[in-house]
Design an enzyme around this catalytic site. Structure first.
Site, PDB file in Angstrom:
ATOM      1  N   ASP A  20       0.832  -1.192   0.000  1.00 55.62           N
ATOM      2  CA  ASP A  20       0.000   0.000   0.000  1.00 55.62           C
ATOM      3  C   ASP A  20       0.873   1.251   0.000  1.00 55.62           C
ATOM      4  OD1 ASP A  20      -2.735   1.151   0.391  1.00 55.62           O
ATOM      5  OD2 ASP A  20      -1.844   1.903   2.242  1.00 55.62           O
ATOM      6  N   GLU A  44       1.556  -0.423  -5.056  1.00 58.73           N
ATOM      7  CA  GLU A  44       0.734   0.697  -5.483  1.00 58.73           C
ATOM      8  C   GLU A  44       1.655   1.903  -5.654  1.00 58.73           C
ATOM      9  OE1 GLU A  44      -3.122   3.269  -3.941  1.00 58.73           O
ATOM     10  OE2 GLU A  44      -1.620   2.627  -2.518  1.00 58.73           O
TER      11      GLU A  44
HETATM   12  C1  GLC Z   1      -4.096   3.274  -0.633  1.00 59.20           C
HETATM   13  C2  GLC Z   1      -5.410   2.527  -0.648  1.00 59.20           C
HETATM   14  C3  GLC Z   1      -6.501   3.427  -0.162  1.00 59.20           C
HETATM   15  C4  GLC Z   1      -6.166   3.919   1.217  1.00 59.20           C
HETATM   16  C5  GLC Z   1      -4.771   4.549   1.258  1.00 59.20           C
HETATM   17  C6  GLC Z   1      -4.312   4.765   2.676  1.00 59.20           C
HETATM   18  O1  GLC Z   1      -4.101   4.325  -1.529  1.00 59.20           O
HETATM   19  O2  GLC Z   1      -5.671   2.027  -1.929  1.00 59.20           O
HETATM   20  O3  GLC Z   1      -7.745   2.789  -0.152  1.00 59.20           O
HETATM   21  O4  GLC Z   1      -7.105   4.882   1.628  1.00 59.20           O
HETATM   22  O5  GLC Z   1      -3.815   3.728   0.645  1.00 59.20           O
HETATM   23  O6  GLC Z   1      -3.945   3.557   3.249  1.00 59.20           O
END
Ligand code: GLC
Ligand code: CA
Length: 545
Positions: free
Chosen positions: A200, A244
């Protein structure tokens, strides 16, 4: 030979909470999910990505973790989790879990202990500043919902850093004890049977902040990623990190490194340009986007997607392009637009549920260079509930049948974790798994066939790819070659049927085998081959020599 399972995987993203409720309390759970594994195996899924299922105050859909070593008791127990992984493995499916370690919930015992006592070892787990540092320019991730990235904590008598909500305190990655803890978390879930992690918020994880208590200074914090990768690979050789990272293509290379960092990155860049291409009904945005992607190492792979669980972010597009997309896909900006950069809707309603465009889009997802990631419910063309706040419209429960609550739960409907869509075109009474199973023309049955075909064409996932000339501005065509096998996909983004002349420099003298339609094999007599495409039509070919 390198045997990289993720190159030809089909990844399916699930939020346990909204998938299937087995005990009738209105909240999806691991026992319910385990009952649905045959459905997923039947669809052709080979890897399940589970969104956070850890104990959490749930102020950010579980991305605010209170305990990394447990299952939220609303969803089940560690025993249920292990049973689920065993059953998934029985069916040939792997599991990835979300690793949310840029921050913890402010209710995490580590943060609580830090706030109570500066001498606690947990103080240095977080990032503190006596004076309020300037907010990083454009550093607020949730504009309109979040005011700052440094918040004063009266008990701690200092400001703590948080790139996301103020209830998500950033961890101090420069602290070796924090990194050891992160490795321990990875080791724990690997031991319970997972095949890797979705990392994440990866860029934020390794960001060096202006805190008073930075523990060590390194030239480039990307070394921390290498450290995690090394740990992962020693523990379990075939486990992966799927990160991500929504950055410009030129920035993305460093997250792959030379194959020693992340194996997979979500392809936000291609995603945003694919949406633009669909709206403009022109191939150019997608062609140009793919051309700008960096070369990636042999073990690297792009993870392609159409919609994920967040907003459909368009932040890498120009303002004019964003406006063009918004006008087409989110006309009621007040309701549909969020964070000054994206759309809160699911994909099907954005294109008015047009079955031709749905199939066209998912055909692109399954053939674009990389590995497809499907968000639960996309296989049905599920809709959204715009009366829900923030990013929740696209997170309603899975629609299984025409039974009350769409078969998701037997609880009274006001007890559900999120309401099921029960009205209109996307209501569960007509849009659900059970109805679509019986309809040979449904998106679900199409998806199952298309996934099977995708798996039989590993060249799409593994191959060297090139864009083919079509002589038509609305048609996107590409060719993938791997181990002597060639697969070609052609997509007509326009509402008009098209006749194209496809340039097949390398395939003259071979035959094109249509993989979907019962067509005679076409001999490639000249370098340019005439091909017919229906409105929003797509064709996949295998090249037979
Ligand atoms: C990432 C996740 C999102 C979340 C953020 C904070 O972007 O995809 O859903 O709010 O991280 O953890
Ligand atoms: Ca339940």
């Amino acid at each position: 030979m390198l045997d990289l399972w993720y190159k030809n995987a089909v990844i399916y993203c699930i939020d346990v909470e909204t998938y299937m409720d087995a005990n009738g309390d209105g909240i999806g759970d691991f026992i319910g999910l385990t009952q649905k594994l045959d459905y997923l195996a039947g669809l052709g899924v080979t890897c399940i990505w589970l969104m956070p299922f850890y104990p959490s105050p749930n102020k950010d859909n579980g991305y605010d973790v209170m305990d990394y070593y447990n299952v939220d008791s609303r969803l089940g127990t560690l025993g249920d989790f292990v049973e689920f992984t065993v059953q998934a493995r029985e069916r040939g499916m792997r599991i990835l879990v979300d690793l949310v370690v840029n921050h913890t919930s402010s209710q995490h015992p580590w943060f609580q202990a830090a706030c109570k006592n500066k001498n606690s070892k947990y103080w240095n787990y977080y990032l503190w500043s006596k004076q309020k540092p300037k907010d990083i320019k454009e550093g607020i991730v949730f504009p309109g919902f979040q005011k700052t990235t440094w918040t004063y904590h009266p008990e701690a008598e200092a400001y703590y850093a948080h790139r996301f909500y103020d209830h998500q305190a950033d961890l101090n990655i420069t602290n070796p004890e924090v990194r050891a803890e992160i490795q321990k978390i990875m080791g724990f879930w690997l031991a319970l049977g997972v095949s890797g992690f979705r990392i994440d918020a990866a860029p934020f994880l390794i960001e060096l902040q202006q805190a008073d208590n930075i523990c060590e200074m390194v030239d480039d914090p990307i070394v921390y990623i290498e450290e995690f990768r090394k740990f992962l690979s020693w523990r379990q050789g075939n486990a992966i990190l799927l990160a991500e990272v929504n950055e410009l293509p030129e920035e993305q290379s460093r997250y792959f490194g030379n194959g020693n960092r992340m194996q997979m990155l979500f392809n936000f860049w291609a995603n945003q340009h694919l949406i633009l291409a669909l709206v403009q009904e022109k191939a150019a945005p997608l062609i140009e986007a793919l051309a700008r992607l960096p070369e990636i190492p042999e073990v690297g792979q792009w993870a392609n997607f159409i919609r994920n669980h967040d907003e459909l972010t368009l932040d890498k597009l120009s303002e004019a392009q964003q406006e063009e997309i918004a006008a087409a896909l989110a006309p009621d900006q007040e309701k549909m637009w969020i964070f000054d950069r994206g759309i809160r809707r699911r994909f099907a309603p954005m294109i008015n549920g047009d079955p031709r465009r749905l199939k066209l889009t998912y055909s692109l997802l399954l053939t674009l260079p990389g590995t497809p990631v499907i968000n639960y419910g996309e296989e049905l063309g599920m809709g959204d509930d715009l009366s829900l706040p923030e990013r929740h419209p696209a997170r309603t429960p899975m629609q299984w049948s025409s039974e009350p609550n769409g078969g998701f739960s037997t609880a009274p409907s006001d007890k559900l974790v999120l309401p099921v869509i029960d009205e209109g075109e996307y209501g569960y009474k007509h849009l659900n798994v059970s109805v679509q199973r019986r309809d040979p023309e449904s998106l679900l049955n199409w998806m199952e066939r298309a996934i099977r075909m995708r798996k039989e064409c590993p060249a799409f996932g593994w191959g060297k790819w090139q864009i083919l000339e079509t002589g038509h501005e609305s048609v996107f065509a590409h060719r993938c070659e791997w181990n002597g096998e060639v697969a070609i996909a052609i997509h007509n983004l326009s509402s008009e049927p098209s006749h194209i002349s496809l340039t097949l420099t390398d395939d003259k003298g071979s035959y094109l085998v249509d993989l979907f339609e019962d067509q005679p094999d076409e001999e490639v007599l000249k370098i340019s081959q005439d091909i017919q495409l229906a409105a929003y039509g797509y064709r996949w070919f295998r090249v037979r020599r």
